[in-house]
Design a protein around this motif. Structure first.
Motif, short mmCIF file in Angstrom:
data_model
loop_
_atom_site.label_atom_id
_atom_site.label_comp_id
_atom_site.label_asym_id
_atom_site.label_seq_id
_atom_site.Cartn_x
_atom_site.Cartn_y
_atom_site.Cartn_z
N ALA A 47 0.81 -1.66 -0.07
CA ALA A 47 0.07 -0.40 0.14
C ALA A 47 0.33 1.32 0.22
O ALA A 47 0.27 1.83 -0.37
N ALA A 48 2.02 1.45 0.90
CA ALA A 48 2.88 2.72 0.56
C ALA A 48 3.59 3.04 -0.35
O ALA A 48 3.43 3.96 -0.77
N ARG A 49 3.57 1.81 -1.50
CA ARG A 49 4.37 2.40 -3.27
C ARG A 49 3.00 2.52 -3.48
O ARG A 49 3.15 3.59 -4.40
N ILE A 54 -0.15 6.93 -6.02
CA ILE A 54 -1.68 8.12 -5.73
C ILE A 54 -0.72 9.70 -5.63
O ILE A 54 -2.09 10.25 -6.90
N ASP A 55 -0.39 9.88 -5.20
CA ASP A 55 0.56 11.23 -4.36
C ASP A 55 0.99 11.53 -6.16
O ASP A 55 0.84 12.53 -5.80
N ALA A 56 1.37 10.88 -6.91
CA ALA A 56 2.34 11.35 -8.18
C ALA A 56 1.26 11.92 -9.38
O ALA A 56 1.63 12.03 -10.15
N GLU A 74 -7.77 0.05 3.18
CA GLU A 74 -8.47 0.62 4.68
C GLU A 74 -6.62 1.58 5.02
O GLU A 74 -7.01 2.69 4.98
N ASP A 75 -5.60 1.40 4.01
CA ASP A 75 -4.36 1.46 3.39
C ASP A 75 -4.63 3.00 2.79
O ASP A 75 -3.63 3.84 2.74
#
Length: 242
Positions: A47-49, A54-56, A74-75
């Motif tokens: 999820a972090a990657r 998504i943030d990009a 959920e993450d």
């Protein structure tokens, strides 16, 4: 045209590179880049990657496995993000994902449609779907055979909570570019032919085809949704079967 992702490149950088290549592929065949959606396929990616993507700027995720989607859901940074289910979907897994996705791209049987309808009624929702077409007529792959597609779509008019919005395909693996183009071209012709029939509750808005190694060819042949995983996140790691 494909992207080889270097470990020295951030996911944000790779998102920009792939987006540029999608634009170039569109321009080269006279298409508007705004008409082609870039899906990040998140199979085995933590999820972090995925959140880095998504943030990009990634706004569309493709999930292959119900259990994996549930584990990561959920993450995710979900604001403004659509999640499509793109893998083979067993009827007994529908209840797990029905409240988490905005589209199922792998509709391939009446029993699956019946369960999607039942779960949509339960959750008081409507669901967009793409019909998966087995364009290579491979015995080992799921999907509706091209010659059975008209009859299947006629049956789909009976489901009032499922809205067919187009088609998805994964052509056979082949080294011959001409043969690969033939599969993509055949899918596009089906897409056009079905759209011209103007069947009730059947719309041909999305043609989902093309992955990391062939998305530029798919764009040339009419795809407006490309599913990109390894070119974005790197080679997949399969530590456990999920």
């Amino acid at each position: 045209m494909t992207v080889s992702r270097s470990d020295d490149n951030s996911i944000a950088h790779t998102v920009r590179c792939i987006s540029d290549h999608i634009r170039e592929a569109c321009v080269s065949c006279g298409r508007n880049p705004a008409d082609v959606r870039f899906m990040a396929v998140t199979k085995t990616v933590d999820a972090a990657r995925v959140n880095e993507a998504i943030d990009a700027g990634i706004t569309l995720l493709g999930e292959n496995k119900a259990q994996e989607l549930c584990a990561k859901y959920e993450d995710y940074h979900k604001s403004g993000v659509e999640i499509h289910f793109i893998g083979h979907l067993q009827t007994n897994k529908v209840r797990q994902i029905i409240d988490k996705v905005t589209m199922v791209q792998s509709l391939d049987s009446i029993p699956l449609a019946e369960e999607l309808q039942r779960q949509c009624e339960k959750h008081q929702k409507h669901l967009d779907c793409l019909v998966e077409v087995n364009i290579g007529e491979e015995q080992t792959k799921s999907g509706i055979l091209p010659e059975l597609l008209p009859r299947f779509l006629e049956q789909m008019t009976n489901f009032d909570r499922i809205h067919v919005r187009g088609m998805m395909a994964i052509p056979p693996i082949c080294e011959d570019i001409v043969q690969k183009e033939h599969y993509f071209s055949s899918m596009y012709q089906l897409f056009i032919d079905i759209g011209e029939k103007k069947i009730d509750n059947i719309n041909m808005d999305f043609l989902s085809m093309g992955m990391s190694d062939d998305y530029s060819i798919a764009i040339k042949h009419g795809s407006n949704l490309v599913r990109i995983g390894s070119a974005l996140f790197g080679r997949r790691n399969y530590p456990n079967k999920i």
